[in-house]
Enzyme design. Structure first.
Site, PDB file in Angstrom:
ATOM      1  N   ASN A   9       0.736  -1.166   0.150  1.00 24.64           N
ATOM      2  CA  ASN A   9       0.082  -0.113  -0.085  1.00 24.64           C
ATOM      3  C   ASN A   9       0.924   1.403   0.032  1.00 24.64           C
ATOM      4  O   ASN A   9       1.507   1.384   0.983  1.00 24.64           O
ATOM      5  CB  ASN A   9      -0.767  -0.148   1.175  1.00 24.64           C
ATOM      6  CG  ASN A   9      -1.953   1.254   1.246  1.00 24.64           C
ATOM      7  OD1 ASN A   9      -1.760   2.266   0.510  1.00 24.64           O
ATOM      8  ND2 ASN A   9      -2.345   1.374   2.477  1.00 24.64           N
ATOM      9  N   TRP A  10       0.930   1.810  -1.097  1.00 17.75           N
ATOM     10  CA  TRP A  10       1.812   2.948  -1.162  1.00 17.75           C
ATOM     11  C   TRP A  10       1.396   4.214  -0.810  1.00 17.75           C
ATOM     12  O   TRP A  10       2.161   5.195  -0.581  1.00 17.75           O
ATOM     13  CB  TRP A  10       2.202   3.264  -2.670  1.00 17.75           C
ATOM     14  CG  TRP A  10       3.161   2.175  -3.301  1.00 17.75           C
ATOM     15  CD1 TRP A  10       3.150   1.000  -2.778  1.00 17.75           C
ATOM     16  CD2 TRP A  10       3.593   2.201  -4.701  1.00 17.75           C
ATOM     17  NE1 TRP A  10       4.233   0.030  -3.652  1.00 17.75           N
ATOM     18  CE2 TRP A  10       4.390   0.765  -4.844  1.00 17.75           C
ATOM     19  CE3 TRP A  10       3.572   2.868  -5.914  1.00 17.75           C
ATOM     20  CZ2 TRP A  10       5.075   0.482  -5.872  1.00 17.75           C
ATOM     21  CZ3 TRP A  10       4.437   2.500  -6.714  1.00 17.75           C
ATOM     22  CH2 TRP A  10       4.920   1.646  -6.962  1.00 17.75           C
ATOM     23  N   LYS A  11       0.108   4.243  -0.224  1.00 15.17           N
ATOM     24  CA  LYS A  11      -0.460   5.498   0.211  1.00 15.17           C
ATOM     25  C   LYS A  11      -0.238   6.783  -0.573  1.00 15.17           C
ATOM     26  O   LYS A  11      -0.260   6.583  -1.740  1.00 15.17           O
ATOM     27  CB  LYS A  11      -0.021   5.755   1.773  1.00 15.17           C
ATOM     28  CG  LYS A  11      -0.108   4.450   2.595  1.00 15.17           C
ATOM     29  CD  LYS A  11       0.155   4.488   4.104  1.00 15.17           C
ATOM     30  CE  LYS A  11      -0.013   3.130   4.772  1.00 15.17           C
ATOM     31  NZ  LYS A  11       0.046   3.161   5.990  1.00 15.17           N
ATOM     32  N   HIS A  94      -9.420   1.266   5.131  1.00 16.61           N
ATOM     33  CA  HIS A  94      -8.033   1.373   5.579  1.00 16.61           C
ATOM     34  C   HIS A  94      -7.959   2.408   6.935  1.00 16.61           C
ATOM     35  O   HIS A  94      -8.976   3.507   6.828  1.00 16.61           O
ATOM     36  CB  HIS A  94      -6.970   2.043   4.730  1.00 16.61           C
ATOM     37  CG  HIS A  94      -5.614   2.120   5.297  1.00 16.61           C
ATOM     38  ND1 HIS A  94      -5.004   2.910   6.163  1.00 16.61           N
ATOM     39  CD2 HIS A  94      -4.569   1.031   5.027  1.00 16.61           C
ATOM     40  CE1 HIS A  94      -3.862   2.356   6.462  1.00 16.61           C
ATOM     41  NE2 HIS A  94      -3.535   1.424   5.981  1.00 16.61           N
ATOM     42  N   GLU A  96      -6.510   4.847   7.843  1.00 12.45           N
ATOM     43  CA  GLU A  96      -6.287   6.184   7.656  1.00 12.45           C
ATOM     44  C   GLU A  96      -7.495   6.816   6.888  1.00 12.45           C
ATOM     45  O   GLU A  96      -7.944   7.938   7.226  1.00 12.45           O
ATOM     46  CB  GLU A  96      -4.928   6.377   6.600  1.00 12.45           C
ATOM     47  CG  GLU A  96      -3.793   6.196   7.653  1.00 12.45           C
ATOM     48  CD  GLU A  96      -2.649   5.470   6.943  1.00 12.45           C
ATOM     49  OE1 GLU A  96      -2.778   5.449   5.533  1.00 12.45           O
ATOM     50  OE2 GLU A  96      -1.759   4.878   7.445  1.00 12.45           O
ATOM     51  N   GLU A 166      -5.138  -4.699  10.633  1.00  7.63           N
ATOM     52  CA  GLU A 166      -3.993  -3.928  10.496  1.00  7.63           C
ATOM     53  C   GLU A 166      -4.133  -2.864  12.099  1.00  7.63           C
ATOM     54  O   GLU A 166      -5.088  -2.109  12.159  1.00  7.63           O
ATOM     55  CB  GLU A 166      -4.038  -2.823   9.622  1.00  7.63           C
ATOM     56  CG  GLU A 166      -3.878  -3.308   8.051  1.00  7.63           C
ATOM     57  CD  GLU A 166      -3.388  -2.486   7.214  1.00  7.63           C
ATOM     58  OE1 GLU A 166      -2.205  -2.845   6.739  1.00  7.63           O
ATOM     59  OE2 GLU A 166      -3.892  -1.306   7.256  1.00  7.63           O
ATOM     60  N   GLY A 172       2.864   2.371  10.410  1.00  7.14           N
ATOM     61  CA  GLY A 172       3.877   3.275  10.598  1.00  7.14           C
ATOM     62  C   GLY A 172       4.638   3.736  11.737  1.00  7.14           C
ATOM     63  O   GLY A 172       5.256   4.853  11.661  1.00  7.14           O
ATOM     64  N   SER A 212       3.758  -2.351  10.149  1.00  6.95           N
ATOM     65  CA  SER A 212       5.281  -2.262  10.388  1.00  6.95           C
ATOM     66  C   SER A 212       5.834  -3.797   9.948  1.00  6.95           C
ATOM     67  O   SER A 212       6.862  -4.059  10.576  1.00  6.95           O
ATOM     68  CB  SER A 212       5.566  -1.802  11.789  1.00  6.95           C
ATOM     69  OG  SER A 212       5.271  -0.410  11.785  1.00  6.95           O
ATOM     70  N   GLY A 233       2.984  -1.219   4.297  1.00  4.46           N
ATOM     71  CA  GLY A 233       3.148   0.369   3.839  1.00  4.46           C
ATOM     72  C   GLY A 233       4.640   0.646   3.442  1.00  4.46           C
ATOM     73  O   GLY A 233       5.087   0.390   2.514  1.00  4.46           O
ATOM     74  N   GLY A 234       5.426   1.371   4.323  1.00  2.00           N
ATOM     75  CA  GLY A 234       6.448   1.915   4.273  1.00  2.00           C
ATOM     76  C   GLY A 234       7.628   0.915   3.486  1.00  2.00           C
ATOM     77  O   GLY A 234       8.182   1.397   2.683  1.00  2.00           O
TER      78      GLY A 234
HETATM   79  P1  13P Z   1       3.439   0.308   7.515  1.00  2.00           P
HETATM   80  O1  13P Z   1       3.948  -0.935   6.940  1.00  2.00           O
HETATM   81  O2  13P Z   1       4.177   1.518   6.870  1.00  2.00           O
HETATM   82  O3  13P Z   1       3.196   0.304   8.983  1.00  2.00           O
HETATM   83  O4  13P Z   1       1.815   0.638   7.041  1.00  2.00           O
HETATM   84  C1  13P Z   1       0.888  -0.401   7.311  1.00  2.00           C
HETATM   85  C2  13P Z   1      -0.158  -0.028   6.466  1.00  2.00           C
HETATM   86  O5  13P Z   1      -1.073   0.557   6.694  1.00  2.00           O
HETATM   87  C3  13P Z   1      -0.634  -1.014   5.103  1.00  2.00           C
HETATM   88  O6  13P Z   1      -1.909  -0.710   4.600  1.00  2.00           O
END
Ligand code: 13P
Length: 249
Positions: A9-11, A94, A96, A166, A172, A212, A233-234
């Site tokens: 997920n590149w956000k 998600h 967010e 999640e 994050g 993470s 994510g990251g």
């Molecule tokens: P991180 O891997 O950066 O913690 O993000 C997880 C996430 O929100 C994937 O959708």
């Protein structure tokens, strides 16, 4: 048998040029795997990503979609728009989106219903906040998120659902659920689905862990029997890290 899945997920990261560069690197380094590999760039780069991955097994998926078919929803994207560019899977719910864009369980239920009616596979995200876990309410919160958004679906709809647990406190933050905490929650999720539907539905759904996940912890988390992969994510923004996580499954 349920699929193993590793999704990035590149956000809100990477412009088109950076997207193409990362995808070229990923394609070149992609290891042989039985897992489904997915990437989710931001909307404006979905077309570019599908073109860049034309000859690849990596699937391009969307980070969100609206519940309406079309109409006066400035800034939103419909299911048909995704299908029109060859995107057949969408992340929905998600944390967010829930936290910053006011997406409630009721809205998410509508999004899921629309996605499934359009044959869009739904990667449904959910998970408790830190205070829920600290107060011991995490199972209750997760159960209600599932119930409110998904439990009015027919059993047959579940073949188009992927779940991504999640925990918000692990997103994050560099803090992950321990492999045991992830397994405990995933087993609880599967049990809850089995009680609502049946064991075929529960055993057939892929449940990903997100929060993470890094090259250094992926293998241990993925080794748990009810963890079917990860939503990353990251670490999915760095080709070598994402490739290492794919190798870990
Ligand atoms: P991180 O891997 O950066 O913690 O993000 C997880 C996430 O929100 C994937 O959708």
């Amino acid at each position: 048998m349920r699929s193993k899945i590793v999704a990035g997920n590149w956000k809100m990261n990477k412009n088109l040029a950076d997207t193409e560069t990362l995808l070229a690197e990923l394609s070149a380094k992609l290891p042989d795997t039985n897992a489904e590999v997915m990437v989710s760039p931001t909307y404006v780069n979905l077309v570019g990503a599908t073109r860049a991955l034309e000859n690849s097994t990596i699937e391009v998926i969307a980070q969100n979609m609206h519940f309406a078919e079309s109409g006066a929803f400035t800034g939103e994207i419909s299911a048909d728009m995704l299908l029109g560019i060859g995107v057949n899977t969408a992340i929905i719910g998600h944390s967010e989106r829930r936290a910053y864009f006011g997406e409630t369980d009721a809205i998410l239920a509508k999004k899921v219903a629309t996605a499934l009616s359009k044959n869009i596979r739904t990667m449904f995200c959910f998970g408790e906040e830190l205070e829920d876990r600290q107060s011991g309410n995490h199972f209750k919160v997760v159960e209600s998120q599932l119930k409110n958004a998904l439990f009015s679906l027919n059993a047959s709809a579940w073949s188009s659902i992927v779940l991504a647990y999640e925990p918000v406190w692990a997103i994050g933050t560099g803090e992950t659920a321990s492999p045991e905490q992830a397994q405990e929650m995933h087993a609880f999720i599967r049990k809850t689905i089995a009680e609502q539907y049946n064991t075929d539905v529960a055993d057939g759904v892929s449940i990903l862990y997100g929060g993470s996940v890094k090259p250094g912890n992926a293998a241990e988390i993925f080794s748990k029997p009810d963890v079917d992969g990860g939503l990353i994510g990251g670490a999915s923004l760095v080709a070598d890290d994402f490739v290492a996580i794919i190798k870990a499954i």
